[in-house]
Design a protein around this motif. Structure first.
Motif, PDB file in Angstrom:
ATOM      1  N   GLU A 369       0.802  -1.009   0.219  1.00 48.45           N
ATOM      2  CA  GLU A 369      -0.485   0.478  -0.247  1.00 48.45           C
ATOM      3  C   GLU A 369       0.834   1.183   0.055  1.00 48.45           C
ATOM      4  O   GLU A 369       0.384   2.565  -0.594  1.00 48.45           O
ATOM      5  CB  GLU A 369      -0.646  -0.038   0.902  1.00 48.45           C
ATOM      6  CG  GLU A 369      -1.789   1.341   1.351  1.00 48.45           C
ATOM      7  CD  GLU A 369      -2.644   1.201   2.698  1.00 48.45           C
ATOM      8  OE1 GLU A 369      -3.605   2.225   2.821  1.00 48.45           O
ATOM      9  OE2 GLU A 369      -2.836  -0.089   3.510  1.00 48.45           O
ATOM     10  N   LYS A 370       1.699   1.318   0.874  1.00 50.05           N
ATOM     11  CA  LYS A 370       3.169   2.598   1.161  1.00 50.05           C
ATOM     12  C   LYS A 370       3.511   2.432  -0.290  1.00 50.05           C
ATOM     13  O   LYS A 370       3.656   4.019  -1.063  1.00 50.05           O
ATOM     14  CB  LYS A 370       3.661   2.425   2.001  1.00 50.05           C
ATOM     15  CG  LYS A 370       3.602   2.160   3.277  1.00 50.05           C
ATOM     16  CD  LYS A 370       4.813   2.670   4.746  1.00 50.05           C
ATOM     17  CE  LYS A 370       3.329   2.200   6.033  1.00 50.05           C
ATOM     18  NZ  LYS A 370       4.612   2.208   6.608  1.00 50.05           N
ATOM     19  N   LEU A 371       3.876   1.515  -0.868  1.00 50.13           N
ATOM     20  CA  LEU A 371       4.991   1.485  -2.469  1.00 50.13           C
ATOM     21  C   LEU A 371       4.031   2.000  -3.051  1.00 50.13           C
ATOM     22  O   LEU A 371       4.389   2.898  -4.355  1.00 50.13           O
ATOM     23  CB  LEU A 371       4.751   0.329  -2.535  1.00 50.13           C
ATOM     24  CG  LEU A 371       5.959   0.339  -4.160  1.00 50.13           C
ATOM     25  CD1 LEU A 371       7.051   0.834  -3.586  1.00 50.13           C
ATOM     26  CD2 LEU A 371       6.441  -1.340  -3.581  1.00 50.13           C
ATOM     27  N   SER A 372       2.457   1.611  -3.727  1.00 53.42           N
ATOM     28  CA  SER A 372       1.223   1.679  -4.401  1.00 53.42           C
ATOM     29  C   SER A 372       1.112   3.188  -4.260  1.00 53.42           C
ATOM     30  O   SER A 372       1.299   4.196  -5.416  1.00 53.42           O
ATOM     31  CB  SER A 372       0.345   1.386  -4.022  1.00 53.42           C
ATOM     32  OG  SER A 372      -0.444   1.821  -4.834  1.00 53.42           O
ATOM     33  N   LEU A 375       4.354   5.335  -5.477  1.00 50.76           N
ATOM     34  CA  LEU A 375       4.711   5.335  -6.667  1.00 50.76           C
ATOM     35  C   LEU A 375       3.550   6.838  -7.400  1.00 50.76           C
ATOM     36  O   LEU A 375       3.912   6.865  -8.655  1.00 50.76           O
ATOM     37  CB  LEU A 375       4.212   4.155  -6.947  1.00 50.76           C
ATOM     38  CG  LEU A 375       5.185   3.395  -7.492  1.00 50.76           C
ATOM     39  CD1 LEU A 375       4.828   1.153  -7.526  1.00 50.76           C
ATOM     40  CD2 LEU A 375       6.821   3.483  -7.667  1.00 50.76           C
ATOM     41  N   ASN A 376       1.805   6.764  -6.670  1.00 52.63           N
ATOM     42  CA  ASN A 376       1.307   7.019  -7.528  1.00 52.63           C
ATOM     43  C   ASN A 376       2.272   9.334  -7.323  1.00 52.63           C
ATOM     44  O   ASN A 376       1.536   9.890  -8.376  1.00 52.63           O
ATOM     45  CB  ASN A 376       0.254   7.408  -6.890  1.00 52.63           C
ATOM     46  CG  ASN A 376      -0.805   5.947  -7.168  1.00 52.63           C
ATOM     47  OD1 ASN A 376      -0.524   5.651  -8.516  1.00 52.63           O
ATOM     48  ND2 ASN A 376      -2.038   5.304  -6.715  1.00 52.63           N
ATOM     49  N   GLU A 377       2.146   9.029  -6.074  1.00 51.77           N
ATOM     50  CA  GLU A 377       2.949  10.770  -5.909  1.00 51.77           C
ATOM     51  C   GLU A 377       3.581  10.759  -6.693  1.00 51.77           C
ATOM     52  O   GLU A 377       4.049  11.924  -7.599  1.00 51.77           O
ATOM     53  CB  GLU A 377       3.164  10.685  -4.637  1.00 51.77           C
ATOM     54  CG  GLU A 377       2.288  10.224  -2.875  1.00 51.77           C
ATOM     55  CD  GLU A 377       2.429  10.825  -2.310  1.00 51.77           C
ATOM     56  OE1 GLU A 377       4.015  10.677  -1.838  1.00 51.77           O
ATOM     57  OE2 GLU A 377       1.764  10.278  -1.337  1.00 51.77           O
ATOM     58  N   LEU A 378       5.072  10.374  -7.130  1.00 49.73           N
ATOM     59  CA  LEU A 378       5.636  10.304  -7.986  1.00 49.73           C
ATOM     60  C   LEU A 378       5.855  10.331  -9.186  1.00 49.73           C
ATOM     61  O   LEU A 378       6.163  11.568 -10.416  1.00 49.73           O
ATOM     62  CB  LEU A 378       7.138   9.237  -7.853  1.00 49.73           C
ATOM     63  CG  LEU A 378       8.669   8.999  -8.865  1.00 49.73           C
ATOM     64  CD1 LEU A 378       8.946   9.878  -8.581  1.00 49.73           C
ATOM     65  CD2 LEU A 378       8.703   7.282  -8.942  1.00 49.73           C
TER      66      LEU A 378
END
Length: 475
Positions: A369-372, A375-378
């Protein structure tokens, strides 16, 4: 998840908390290998001699000098010509077939290898090859065009008076160590860097990126550098006499955002090499062996391998000094530990593994969840940055009649993040030739005319509005 563990596709789709045997490696053979049963003994002799790991890829060199890759590795793409594609088992790099790969390093998206000019295992007359993504010039080939296949870095080719003997890669930059092919009385070796330089990780005294290998001129002459390594955004080298220099993000500490708030005044990027003292009473690291960099910390092995020092961000105990506190100066690593310490560590490790096994599904879900989210913020930031770059390029092209590039950024803005607009404007006018001044005059004249027309139209509208309101009142 992306094949960097080198397991089969079914196994490599999951993370692993313990080491896994690369059983498929011994099944793979070089391009010219024979399937004759009489060569079974030769097949069994295939061994890995060197391993390296980058952002999302792994590399290995075997005892025959063959380079193997797995994880996210460069592959041909119809859309862009090159893309990073997951390879779940070690794959040989056929471009070096018949050659001997001696050393290799990789960053987040690029690979650099030192290959013998002749078919020999000797570490002399090495050629530097690079390939992968090249958005910041990290391949050292003079441009920002990505490469699907290895290309030789021509500045340090066979015709160069320098020969390379060490290589290291940061996230988007590369560092090489080279010495003169002919003995030189005043210069023993030199560090060359290229690629992204916005945090000073190139050590050239600026934040400008460099497309070609460029020497770090502020390192002392008449020294012999024995080791180099790169963190994500910093670089460190060590000499044969035990001197250690670091440069890049946060005074060469690396990704340490808390450093600029520390009482040690360690904040700010180091654009040039800083000498790191072992301690107050002993500036050098005696009997140096090697330097290694993480994202936010640096480790030096010295005293012929009997002592270890570390410094940087201390989260998760990465400094090995028994604490999680950050250390902005070298601290001794208590190694080797005592027998009691080893037994306690083993007991804690066993208990910890049981707890991790129980919480593994929750940890994986939370991490995903944190990685997703990250990645969306990036992706959002990349989209905004792309729009800003297009806007700046269009505006710059309209004013100056040429595309925008990094060299057009004022030096004061690049170094300090602030800019004296009036002074930079004056400097720009002074440096401009007649053609550029004429182009700027036409642009600003047209823009001024447009502004005057807009003001005139608004004034006319206001007058008409006032007249209409007055006529309605009279009626």
């Amino acid at each position: 998840m992306d094949g960097q563990l080198g397991l089969c596709e079914e196994e490599d789709s999951h993370d692993s908390l313990v080491p896994c045997l690369l059983s498929r490696f011994l099944e793979l053979q070089p391009h010219n290998s024979s399937t004759d049963p009489s060569e079974a003994e030769d097949k069994a002799s295939l061994e890995m001699c060197t391993v390296k790991a980058g952002g999302m890829m792994s590399l290995a060199i075997d005892n025959r000098g063959t380079l193997w890759m797995w994880g996210n590795i460069p592959q041909e793409s119809k859309e862009s010509g090159i893309s990073l594609v997951s390879s779940f088992t070690p794959t040989p790099v056929w471009d070096f077939h018949g050659r001997t790969v001696v050393k290799v390093a990789c960053g987040n998206e690029h690979v650099v290898a030192l290959v013998n000019a002749i078919d020999s295992h000797e570490d002399e007359d090495l050629l530097c090859y690079s390939w992968g993504y090249n958005s910041h010039g990290q391949l050292g080939l003079g441009d920002r065009q990505s490469r699907l296949h290895p290309e030789v870095v021509k500045i340090l080719d066979e015709e160069s008076p320098w020969t390379i003997y060490e290589v290291a890669c940061g996230a988007f930059h590369t560092a090489l160590l080279a010495h003169k092919k002919k003995p030189d009385a005043t210069l023993e070796s030199m560090c060359w860097t290229f690629g992204l330089g916005e945090n000073g990780q190139l050590g050239h005294g600026t934040t400008q990126s460099t497309l070609f290998p460029t020497p770090v001129k502020e390192l002392p002459q008449s020294i012999h550098l024995i080791s180099v390594d790169c963190g994500l955004f910093h670089t460190s080298v060590v000499s044969s006499t035990g001197d250690v220099w670091s440069w890049g993000m946060e005074k060469g500490l690396g990704l340490c955002p808390d450093a600029n708030r520390a009482e040690t005044n360690s904040g700010g990027d180091a654009l040039s090499p800083l000498l790191i003292s072992c301690n107050l009473h002993q500036p050098i690291f005696p009997g140096p062996v090697k330097v290694a960099c993480g994202a936010a910390h640096t480790v030096v092995v010295a005293q012929e391998g009997h002592k270890v020092w570390s410094w940087g961000r201390g989260r998760s105990g990465v400094l090995g000094n028994g604490k999680e506190m950050d250390s902005y100066t070298p601290t001794i690593v208590p190694w080797p530990p005592t027998i009691e310490g080893l037994e306690e560590e083993e007991l804690n490790s066993s208990d910890g593994q049981d707890k991790v096994a129980e919480k593994k599904p929750e940890i994986i879900a939370e991490t995903d969840e944190k990685l997703s989210t990250a990645l969306n913020e990036l992706k959002l930031l990349q989209t905004k940055l792309s729009i800003m770059e297009k806007y700046a390029s269009i505006l710059h092209g309209s004013i100056f009649g040429k595309p925008f590039n990094e060299q057009d950024i004022p030096v004061s803005l690049g170094n300090s993040g602030s800019m004296d607009i009036a002074k930079e404007w004056e400097n720009m006018l002074e440096a401009a030739d007649d053609r550029k001044l004429v182009t700027m005059e036409m642009f600003y004249r047209d823009m001024l005319t447009g502004v005057k027309d807009k003001l005139m139209k608004r004034k006319i509208k206001e007058i008409i509005k006032e007249c209409l309101e007055s006529s309605e009142v009279i009626k």
